[in-house]
Motif scaffolding. Structure first.
Motif, PDB file in Angstrom:
ATOM      1  N   GLY A 159      14.860  14.434  13.148  1.00 18.30           N
ATOM      2  CA  GLY A 159      16.149  14.098  13.737  1.00 18.30           C
ATOM      3  C   GLY A 159      17.277  14.958  13.217  1.00 18.30           C
ATOM      4  O   GLY A 159      18.066  15.508  13.989  1.00 18.30           O
ATOM      5  N   LYS A 160      17.346  15.102  11.901  1.00 15.30           N
ATOM      6  CA  LYS A 160      18.467  15.832  11.301  1.00 15.30           C
ATOM      7  C   LYS A 160      18.256  17.342  11.298  1.00 15.30           C
ATOM      8  O   LYS A 160      19.180  18.113  11.564  1.00 15.30           O
ATOM      9  N   HIS A 161      17.002  17.768  10.992  1.00 15.24           N
ATOM     10  CA  HIS A 161      16.765  19.201  10.805  1.00 15.24           C
ATOM     11  C   HIS A 161      15.879  19.836  11.882  1.00 15.24           C
ATOM     12  O   HIS A 161      15.552  21.020  11.779  1.00 15.24           O
ATOM     13  N   HIS A 162      15.469  19.039  12.858  1.00 13.25           N
ATOM     14  CA  HIS A 162      14.711  19.568  14.006  1.00 13.25           C
ATOM     15  C   HIS A 162      13.451  20.321  13.569  1.00 13.25           C
ATOM     16  O   HIS A 162      13.115  21.368  14.127  1.00 13.25           O
ATOM     17  N   TYR A 163      12.782  19.768  12.575  1.00 16.53           N
ATOM     18  CA  TYR A 163      11.539  20.351  12.070  1.00 16.53           C
ATOM     19  C   TYR A 163      10.432  19.312  12.248  1.00 16.53           C
ATOM     20  O   TYR A 163      10.429  18.283  11.583  1.00 16.53           O
ATOM     21  N   PRO A 164       9.502  19.538  13.173  1.00  7.26           N
ATOM     22  CA  PRO A 164       8.474  18.524  13.453  1.00  7.26           C
ATOM     23  C   PRO A 164       7.515  18.325  12.286  1.00  7.26           C
ATOM     24  O   PRO A 164       7.089  19.287  11.644  1.00  7.26           O
ATOM     25  N   ILE A 165       7.194  17.064  12.010  1.00  4.74           N
ATOM     26  CA  ILE A 165       6.279  16.739  10.917  1.00  4.74           C
ATOM     27  C   ILE A 165       5.262  15.710  11.402  1.00  4.74           C
ATOM     28  O   ILE A 165       5.353  15.204  12.514  1.00  4.74           O
ATOM     29  N   HIS A 166       4.300  15.414  10.539  1.00  3.33           N
ATOM     30  CA  HIS A 166       3.276  14.419  10.840  1.00  3.33           C
ATOM     31  C   HIS A 166       3.429  13.255   9.857  1.00  3.33           C
ATOM     32  O   HIS A 166       3.226  13.447   8.651  1.00  3.33           O
ATOM     33  N   TYR A 167       3.794  12.069  10.349  1.00  2.00           N
ATOM     34  CA  TYR A 167       3.734  10.884   9.478  1.00  2.00           C
ATOM     35  C   TYR A 167       2.318  10.335   9.566  1.00  2.00           C
ATOM     36  O   TYR A 167       1.877   9.900  10.636  1.00  2.00           O
ATOM     37  N   VAL A 168       1.604  10.343   8.442  1.00  2.00           N
ATOM     38  CA  VAL A 168       0.177  10.016   8.464  1.00  2.00           C
ATOM     39  C   VAL A 168      -0.146   8.641   7.871  1.00  2.00           C
ATOM     40  O   VAL A 168      -1.312   8.259   7.792  1.00  2.00           O
ATOM     41  N   GLY A 169       0.888   7.901   7.486  1.00  2.00           N
ATOM     42  CA  GLY A 169       0.650   6.648   6.769  1.00  2.00           C
ATOM     43  C   GLY A 169       0.889   6.867   5.289  1.00  2.00           C
ATOM     44  O   GLY A 169       1.209   7.978   4.850  1.00  2.00           O
ATOM     45  N   ASN A 170       0.743   5.813   4.517  1.00  2.00           N
ATOM     46  CA  ASN A 170       1.053   5.908   3.090  1.00  2.00           C
ATOM     47  C   ASN A 170      -0.201   5.684   2.245  1.00  2.00           C
ATOM     48  O   ASN A 170      -0.810   4.615   2.315  1.00  2.00           O
ATOM     49  N   PRO A 171      -0.611   6.672   1.438  1.00  2.00           N
ATOM     50  CA  PRO A 171      -1.839   6.529   0.650  1.00  2.00           C
ATOM     51  C   PRO A 171      -1.769   5.436  -0.410  1.00  2.00           C
ATOM     52  O   PRO A 171      -2.785   4.814  -0.731  1.00  2.00           O
ATOM     53  N   THR A 172      -0.581   5.188  -0.938  1.00  2.00           N
ATOM     54  CA  THR A 172      -0.454   4.107  -1.920  1.00  2.00           C
ATOM     55  C   THR A 172      -0.755   2.767  -1.269  1.00  2.00           C
ATOM     56  O   THR A 172      -1.447   1.923  -1.850  1.00  2.00           O
ATOM     57  N   ALA A 173      -0.246   2.565  -0.057  1.00  2.00           N
ATOM     58  CA  ALA A 173      -0.539   1.328   0.675  1.00  2.00           C
ATOM     59  C   ALA A 173      -2.039   1.204   0.930  1.00  2.00           C
ATOM     60  O   ALA A 173      -2.615   0.116   0.824  1.00  2.00           O
ATOM     61  N   ASP A 174      -2.692   2.334   1.264  1.00  2.00           N
ATOM     62  CA  ASP A 174      -4.148   2.334   1.465  1.00  2.00           C
ATOM     63  C   ASP A 174      -4.869   1.884   0.203  1.00  2.00           C
ATOM     64  O   ASP A 174      -5.789   1.054   0.245  1.00  2.00           O
ATOM     65  N   GLU A 175      -4.473   2.461  -0.919  1.00  2.00           N
ATOM     66  CA  GLU A 175      -5.164   2.195  -2.187  1.00  2.00           C
ATOM     67  C   GLU A 175      -4.988   0.747  -2.628  1.00  2.00           C
ATOM     68  O   GLU A 175      -5.932   0.118  -3.138  1.00  2.00           O
ATOM     69  N   VAL A 176      -3.788   0.203  -2.431  1.00  2.40           N
ATOM     70  CA  VAL A 176      -3.553  -1.193  -2.801  1.00  2.40           C
ATOM     71  C   VAL A 176      -4.347  -2.123  -1.884  1.00  2.40           C
ATOM     72  O   VAL A 176      -4.973  -3.086  -2.357  1.00  2.40           O
ATOM     73  N   ARG A 177      -4.349  -1.847  -0.574  1.00  5.47           N
ATOM     74  CA  ARG A 177      -5.131  -2.669   0.356  1.00  5.47           C
ATOM     75  C   ARG A 177      -6.609  -2.650  -0.009  1.00  5.47           C
ATOM     76  O   ARG A 177      -7.284  -3.681   0.016  1.00  5.47           O
ATOM     77  N   GLU A 178      -7.107  -1.470  -0.340  1.00  6.36           N
ATOM     78  CA  GLU A 178      -8.521  -1.332  -0.705  1.00  6.36           C
ATOM     79  C   GLU A 178      -8.843  -2.157  -1.947  1.00  6.36           C
ATOM     80  O   GLU A 178      -9.857  -2.853  -2.006  1.00  6.36           O
ATOM     81  N   PHE A 179      -7.962  -2.083  -2.932  1.00 10.33           N
ATOM     82  CA  PHE A 179      -8.178  -2.853  -4.160  1.00 10.33           C
ATOM     83  C   PHE A 179      -8.157  -4.345  -3.870  1.00 10.33           C
ATOM     84  O   PHE A 179      -9.022  -5.095  -4.327  1.00 10.33           O
ATOM     85  N   MET A 180      -7.185  -4.782  -3.089  1.00 13.60           N
ATOM     86  CA  MET A 180      -7.050  -6.206  -2.795  1.00 13.60           C
ATOM     87  C   MET A 180      -8.222  -6.714  -1.952  1.00 13.60           C
ATOM     88  O   MET A 180      -8.698  -7.830  -2.149  1.00 13.60           O
ATOM     89  N   ASP A 181      -8.707  -5.877  -1.032  1.00 12.27           N
ATOM     90  CA  ASP A 181      -9.873  -6.277  -0.236  1.00 12.27           C
ATOM     91  C   ASP A 181     -11.097  -6.442  -1.127  1.00 12.27           C
ATOM     92  O   ASP A 181     -11.888  -7.374  -0.963  1.00 12.27           O
ATOM     93  N   ASN A 182     -11.230  -5.531  -2.085  1.00  5.90           N
ATOM     94  CA  ASN A 182     -12.371  -5.620  -3.007  1.00  5.90           C
ATOM     95  C   ASN A 182     -12.278  -6.846  -3.902  1.00  5.90           C
ATOM     96  O   ASN A 182     -13.283  -7.452  -4.272  1.00  5.90           O
ATOM     97  N   GLU A 183     -11.050  -7.176  -4.260  1.00  2.00           N
ATOM     98  CA  GLU A 183     -10.845  -8.362  -5.090  1.00  2.00           C
ATOM     99  C   GLU A 183     -11.058  -9.651  -4.295  1.00  2.00           C
ATOM    100  O   GLU A 183     -11.344 -10.704  -4.839  1.00  2.00           O
ATOM    101  N   ASN A 184     -10.867  -9.521  -2.962  1.00  2.00           N
ATOM    102  CA  ASN A 184     -11.123 -10.653  -2.058  1.00  2.00           C
ATOM    103  C   ASN A 184     -10.314 -11.891  -2.424  1.00  2.00           C
ATOM    104  O   ASN A 184     -10.802 -13.013  -2.436  1.00  2.00           O
TER     105      ASN A 184
END
Length: 384
Positions: A159-184
């Motif tokens: 928006g500000k700098h007119h440079y296209p990027i890829h938002y791919v999600g957040n790896p920290t959120a992935d890692e916490v979800r994975e840990f919590m799923d394993n902990e059940n």
């Protein structure tokens, strides 16, 4: 395909290793060469050139004192990339070092008549929205594809700098979800009966030195009702912590940060990725970031920083979800006041509702898998 990666600290080592694993799934013949750490070294098909322990210097004085070493490592990386001739160089955070590498590779392409090899990908975009916004010119010129892990960066870069990027999600959120799923088990069940206060005082020696003493002084007052546990940082020896913990009522654990957060009732956290991890585990927190010459840094912050907040939690929410005690607002009294509020007061439930908003904004994309898939798609197009 040949991938050269550069990660300059513990968090980059973790995120890069996850990305490498996903690239390997889709490209079984993948070869990796890298500046990184033990987690990257554990991925099959990789060669560690330099450990991040030799790169991770923070602050003006430490960087100045180690400048010859930093420049030597930078020169070695440039030569090693040229000699190995990878298909792509993937830069992971660590902007001071990595943007210099990107500039060098752009110069090589220009001198070589515009060759597209190697392509330069940046995974975990430099945080130029906080300061050094002028670096956008270098990024536009030197980086072929930018992969973001923070949703608000889309508006900043596109928006500000007119440079296209890829938002791919957040790896920290992935890692916490994975840990919590394993902990059940749900975070609400874990925290409801816990009597643990977690101290996450940074991953670098300077951060620990500045923040841990005050955290310990404050939490000593709660030692009769709560167990105080320090999350030891990777790469920091236990002896370094002992000079601060002697005479205080705190335990320390290493390699168990997520387990600690999964059972913590509250936390004192030094700004960084740890603030987001703490929020995703549903642990109310006080963000503490002491600096040398706090009044001067408080003045400097107002004039140099381009953002209202320092914690990822507040930046993602675009409002104050967690209290931030930084530089001139940092004090034992202020920490105790905010900690009391989240241990017993209404601030606790309000903060937990704010965490829900942060989770929604992050989304549920698996960042390493999504980034790897997009990277391979781009690389396959360029090679065809």
């Amino acid at each position: 395909m040949k991938y050269y990666l550069i990660a300059g600290e513990a968090s980059g080592d973790l995120h890069a290793s996850r990305l490498m694993q996903e690239l390997k799934k889709h490209d079984p013949e993948a070869e990796f060469r890298f500046y990184g750490g033990d987690q990257m070294a554990a991925v099959e098909g990789g060669t560690l050139v330099k450990h991040y322990r030799d790169l991770a210097y923070m602050g003006f004085v430490p960087v100045l004192l180690h400048l010859p070493t930093i420049l030597k490592n930078m020169k070695r990386a440039k030569r090693d990339i040229e000699a190995w001739q990878p298909d792509v160089v993937i830069l992971v955070d660590y902007p001071g070092f990595n943007l210099s590498i990107a500039k060098h590779l752009h110069r090589l392409k220009t001198e070589g008549g515009g060759s597209t090899k190697p392509q330069v990908f940046y995974y975990i975009a430099p945080k130029i929205w906080a300061w050094k916004e002028y670096r956008i010119k270098n990024i536009k010129r030197d980086v072929d594809e930018l992969f973001s892990i923070l949703p608000f960066e889309v508006e900043f870069f596109e928006g500000k700098h007119h440079y296209p990027i890829h938002y791919v999600g957040n790896p920290t959120a992935d890692e916490v979800r994975e840990f919590m799923d394993n902990e059940n088990s749900s975070s609400s069940n874990r925290h409801s009966s816990s009597n643990t206060i977690a101290l996450l005082c940074g991953s670098r020696r300077q951060e620990i030195k500045e923040n841990l003493p005050a955290m310990l002084r404050v939490t000593d007052e709660y030692a009769s009702s709560y167990t105080v546990v320090i999350a030891g940082a990777p790469g920091i020896a236990p002896d370094y912590y002992r000079q601060f913990t002697e005479g205080h009522k705190a335990q320390i654990v290493f390699g168990q940060t997520y387990d600690l957060l999964s059972r913590a009732h509250a936390a004192l956290v030094t700004s960084g990725t740890a603030t987001l991890e703490t929020a995703l585990f549903g642990v109310p927190q006080v963000v503490c970031y002491r600096t040398p010459m706090p009044r001067f840094f408080g003045w400097l912050r107002k004039r140099l920083l381009k953002v209202k907040y320092v914690s990822l939690v507040n930046l993602i929410a675009d409002r104050e979800v967690v209290p931030e005690l930084v530089a001139n607002t940092f004090s034992d009294e202020a920490i105790k006041d905010r900690l009391d509020a989240i241990l017993q007061g209404n601030a606790r439930e309000t903060m937990l509702r704010g965490y829900d908003d942060v989770r929604k904004r992050l989304g549920d994309k698996r960042a390493p898998e999504n980034a790897a898939r997009q990277m391979l798609k781009i690389l396959s197009k360029s090679s065809s």
